[in-house]
Design a protein around this motif. Structure first.
Motif, PDB file in Angstrom:
ATOM      1  N   ALA A  25       0.814  -1.216   0.000  1.00  0.00           N
ATOM      2  CA  ALA A  25       0.000   0.000   0.000  1.00  0.00           C
ATOM      3  C   ALA A  25       0.845   1.263   0.000  1.00  0.00           C
ATOM      4  O   ALA A  25       0.315   2.360  -0.191  1.00  0.00           O
ATOM      5  CB  ALA A  25      -0.935   0.000   1.204  1.00  0.00           C
ATOM      6  N   GLY A  26       2.145   1.140   0.255  1.00  0.00           N
ATOM      7  CA  GLY A  26       3.023   2.304   0.260  1.00  0.00           C
ATOM      8  C   GLY A  26       3.126   3.001   1.591  1.00  0.00           C
ATOM      9  O   GLY A  26       3.481   4.194   1.648  1.00  0.00           O
ATOM     10  N   ALA A  27       2.828   2.303   2.678  1.00  0.00           N
ATOM     11  CA  ALA A  27       2.924   2.921   4.002  1.00  0.00           C
ATOM     12  C   ALA A  27       4.336   3.448   4.227  1.00  0.00           C
ATOM     13  O   ALA A  27       5.326   2.811   3.847  1.00  0.00           O
ATOM     14  CB  ALA A  27       2.557   1.903   5.088  1.00  0.00           C
ATOM     15  N   GLY A  28       4.421   4.610   4.869  1.00  0.00           N
ATOM     16  CA  GLY A  28       5.719   5.222   5.069  1.00  0.00           C
ATOM     17  C   GLY A  28       6.475   4.645   6.244  1.00  0.00           C
ATOM     18  O   GLY A  28       7.713   4.550   6.217  1.00  0.00           O
ATOM     19  N   ARG A  29       5.759   4.277   7.293  1.00  0.00           N
ATOM     20  CA  ARG A  29       6.395   3.697   8.484  1.00  0.00           C
ATOM     21  C   ARG A  29       5.602   2.481   8.887  1.00  0.00           C
ATOM     22  O   ARG A  29       4.377   2.551   9.060  1.00  0.00           O
ATOM     23  CB  ARG A  29       6.444   4.726   9.606  1.00  0.00           C
ATOM     24  CG  ARG A  29       7.127   4.258  10.862  1.00  0.00           C
ATOM     25  CD  ARG A  29       7.682   5.427  11.658  1.00  0.00           C
ATOM     26  NE  ARG A  29       9.127   5.317  11.852  1.00  0.00           N
ATOM     27  CZ  ARG A  29       9.930   6.345  12.069  1.00  0.00           C
ATOM     28  NH1 ARG A  29       9.454   7.557  12.090  1.00  0.00           N
ATOM     29  NH2 ARG A  29      11.222   6.143  12.252  1.00  0.00           N
ATOM     30  N   ILE A  30       6.281   1.348   9.017  1.00  0.00           N
ATOM     31  CA  ILE A  30       5.640   0.089   9.400  1.00  0.00           C
ATOM     32  C   ILE A  30       6.365  -0.406  10.647  1.00  0.00           C
ATOM     33  O   ILE A  30       7.518  -0.827  10.570  1.00  0.00           O
ATOM     34  CB  ILE A  30       5.725  -0.956   8.267  1.00  0.00           C
ATOM     35  CG1 ILE A  30       5.136  -0.394   6.966  1.00  0.00           C
ATOM     36  CG2 ILE A  30       5.003  -2.244   8.676  1.00  0.00           C
ATOM     37  CD1 ILE A  30       5.387  -1.285   5.750  1.00  0.00           C
ATOM     38  N   ILE A  31       5.682  -0.345  11.777  1.00  0.00           N
ATOM     39  CA  ILE A  31       6.303  -0.651  13.066  1.00  0.00           C
ATOM     40  C   ILE A  31       5.817  -2.019  13.535  1.00  0.00           C
ATOM     41  O   ILE A  31       4.610  -2.217  13.763  1.00  0.00           O
ATOM     42  CB  ILE A  31       5.957   0.419  14.112  1.00  0.00           C
ATOM     43  CG1 ILE A  31       6.325   1.814  13.590  1.00  0.00           C
ATOM     44  CG2 ILE A  31       6.693   0.138  15.424  1.00  0.00           C
ATOM     45  CD1 ILE A  31       5.793   2.947  14.453  1.00  0.00           C
ATOM     46  N   ALA A  32       6.735  -2.955  13.686  1.00  0.00           N
ATOM     47  CA  ALA A  32       6.415  -4.299  14.162  1.00  0.00           C
ATOM     48  C   ALA A  32       6.584  -4.346  15.678  1.00  0.00           C
ATOM     49  O   ALA A  32       7.600  -3.888  16.208  1.00  0.00           O
ATOM     50  CB  ALA A  32       7.311  -5.330  13.495  1.00  0.00           C
ATOM     51  N   VAL A  33       5.601  -4.925  16.365  1.00  0.00           N
ATOM     52  CA  VAL A  33       5.623  -5.046  17.825  1.00  0.00           C
ATOM     53  C   VAL A  33       5.451  -6.523  18.181  1.00  0.00           C
ATOM     54  O   VAL A  33       4.462  -7.149  17.778  1.00  0.00           O
ATOM     55  CB  VAL A  33       4.500  -4.204  18.476  1.00  0.00           C
ATOM     56  CG1 VAL A  33       4.570  -4.311  20.000  1.00  0.00           C
ATOM     57  CG2 VAL A  33       4.575  -2.749  18.026  1.00  0.00           C
ATOM     58  N   ASP A  34       6.400  -7.084  18.898  1.00  0.00           N
ATOM     59  CA  ASP A  34       6.320  -8.494  19.264  1.00  0.00           C
ATOM     60  C   ASP A  34       7.212  -8.709  20.483  1.00  0.00           C
ATOM     61  O   ASP A  34       8.104  -7.912  20.769  1.00  0.00           O
ATOM     62  CB  ASP A  34       6.779  -9.380  18.102  1.00  0.00           C
ATOM     63  CG  ASP A  34       6.254 -10.810  18.199  1.00  0.00           C
ATOM     64  OD1 ASP A  34       5.361 -11.172  17.424  1.00  0.00           O
ATOM     65  OD2 ASP A  34       6.759 -11.564  19.068  1.00  0.00           O
ATOM     66  N   ARG A  35       6.957  -9.814  21.198  1.00  0.00           N
ATOM     67  CA  ARG A  35       7.762 -10.103  22.380  1.00  0.00           C
ATOM     68  C   ARG A  35       8.995 -10.943  22.042  1.00  0.00           C
ATOM     69  O   ARG A  35       9.876 -11.080  22.875  1.00  0.00           O
ATOM     70  CB  ARG A  35       6.922 -10.815  23.441  1.00  0.00           C
ATOM     71  CG  ARG A  35       6.343 -12.145  23.030  1.00  0.00           C
ATOM     72  CD  ARG A  35       5.387 -12.685  24.086  1.00  0.00           C
ATOM     73  NE  ARG A  35       4.808 -13.967  23.719  1.00  0.00           N
ATOM     74  CZ  ARG A  35       5.381 -15.138  23.945  1.00  0.00           C
ATOM     75  NH1 ARG A  35       6.552 -15.189  24.561  1.00  0.00           N
ATOM     76  NH2 ARG A  35       4.793 -16.259  23.589  1.00  0.00           N
ATOM     77  N   ARG A  36       9.073 -11.490  20.841  1.00  0.00           N
ATOM     78  CA  ARG A  36      10.186 -12.352  20.449  1.00  0.00           C
ATOM     79  C   ARG A  36      11.109 -11.629  19.494  1.00  0.00           C
ATOM     80  O   ARG A  36      10.681 -11.076  18.472  1.00  0.00           O
ATOM     81  CB  ARG A  36       9.666 -13.633  19.800  1.00  0.00           C
ATOM     82  CG  ARG A  36       8.880 -14.513  20.743  1.00  0.00           C
ATOM     83  CD  ARG A  36       8.254 -15.697  20.039  1.00  0.00           C
ATOM     84  NE  ARG A  36       9.190 -16.435  19.197  1.00  0.00           N
ATOM     85  CZ  ARG A  36       9.070 -17.719  18.903  1.00  0.00           C
ATOM     86  NH1 ARG A  36       8.047 -18.418  19.406  1.00  0.00           N
ATOM     87  NH2 ARG A  36       9.939 -18.320  18.124  1.00  0.00           N
TER      88      ARG A  36
END
Length: 378
Positions: A210-221
């Motif tokens: 989609a062209g997102a400018g910032r993609i922030i991944a959140v995970d405990r591992r």
């Protein structure tokens, strides 16, 4: 062998008590409007583990791809030998929701309108020990053969291997579709993804498309966050298990977005208590989506909705098979969706116990059960 005969198939059967076994079932010949599919591959997801406690016995599986083995009367658009992807939210094409372009909410499949007739095949379709047996999502893809309505299948291009195509039918569709169809993420939008398993990584890939400018991944591992970066996350935030850890993750995401919060946040953990967590990550007027299928109890603070935030629980990424499955296949073939990297390990049906153990341990992004080659059977 003729198409007028029932066929025997090895299949994975749940007993409704948390256990499963491999046994032989009998799959009928197709009736009017039906097709019988020889399964080549079936993906595994946590819903398959949940199905072990659904009323049984039940043929397991809902992420399947295969080859049409025979067709019933009136099915002229799907020749024998067509490579197909199966769709678990089967549209009827004529109920109010289907007419409105919301086939995933089909009132025939969901049993809302009895006047539309049975959502499954009328004459039994699959039997075990001489008695009719149910099938997960009216598909039962953890079987060598399945019998479905013609509306349940979509042709796949010859260049896309079916052991990869099969995972488009649930996890990838849910993740990518939730971005493209449900949230309608736009170029330069910011996105947070809570949980980086198969669905979460599909969300990340959808956001990248989609062209997102910032993609922030959140995970405990840490290993899951490393995977997320490989699939397109621009930033990662590691989080612990308690609420204080979650708030620290919220604060970090806000710091990454100039104190605003993201435009869109997706929950893909499958953890019930986190169902409303994406509301805490989005800006005022942003969109929070729960896409994991978590359906237990969760607490919510109404202040999390302030101001003018939207909260969506999209079903199946708003799937319209005739639109979405060919589009997903094109994106897979041109590399925008990396199915090869998502299919971490392939198993035989007899290796299903190990495949389920690997699913629960988080070892795989996606495990796939294979039944044989794509070549026609003699």
């Amino acid at each position: 062998m003729t198409t007028a005969q029932a066929l025997h198939a090895r299949a994975a059967l749940s007993d409704g008590q948390g256990r499963f076994s491999i046994d032989t079932v009998e799959v009928d010949a197709p009736g009017p409007g039906e097709v019988r599919v020889r399964l080549v591959a079936s993906g595994l997801c946590h819903t398959d583990h949940q199905s072990l406690t659904w009323p049984g016995p039940l043929v397991m599986g809902h992420e399947g791809a295969g080859v049409i083995e025979s067709v019933g009367q009136g099915v002229s658009h799907l020749p024998v030998g067509t490579r197909v992807l199966l769709n678990w939210a089967i549209p009827c094409g004529r109920c109010p929701r289907c007419v409105a372009g919301q086939g995933a909410l089909c009132e025939r499949t969901q049993g809302v309108d009895p006047a539309l007739g049975s959502s499954d095949v009328a004459h039994g379709s699959t039997r075990w020990r001489g008695q009719p047996i149910g099938r997960a999502f009216r598909l039962g893809t953890l079987s060598e053969f399945t019998l479905v309505r013609a509306e349940a299948v979509t042709p796949m291009p010859a260049a896309l291997p079916l052991h990869q195509a099969c995972i488009l039918g649930c996890g990838v569709m849910t993740g990518v579709g939730s971005v493209i169809n449900s949230a309608q993420v736009q170029a330069h939008d910011s996105v947070a993804v809570l949980g980086c398993g198969g669905v979460g990584l599909s969300v990340i890939q959808g956001a990248r498309i989609a062209g997102a400018g910032r993609i922030i991944a959140v995970d405990r591992r840490a290993d899951s966050l490393a995977r997320a970066q490989a699939f397109g996350a621009t930033d990662v935030v590691q989080v612990g298990d308690d609420d204080a850890d979650l708030q620290r993750a919220v604060d970090e995401v806000r710091q990454l977005t100039g104190g605003r919060g993201v435009d869109h946040a997706f929950e893909a953990t499958g953890v019930d208590r986190l169902a409303f967590a994406p509301l805490r990550f989005v800006r005022h007027g942003g969109t929070a989506l729960q896409v994991s299928g978590a359906h237990g109890q969760a607490q919510i603070n109404v202040l999390d909705f302030w101001w003018d935030k939207r909260y969506l629980v999209p079903l199946y990424g708003g799937c319209q098979p005739e639109r979405d499955f060919p589009r997903l296949a094109r994106w897979a073939l041109d590399g925008r969706i990396n199915l090869q990297a998502m299919v971490t390990r392939r198993y035989t049906l007899d290796e299903l116990p190990q495949a389920m153990a690997d699913l629960l341990s988080g070892r795989n992004i996606k495990g796939v059960i294979e039944f044989g080659s794509e070549a026609p059977h003699p």
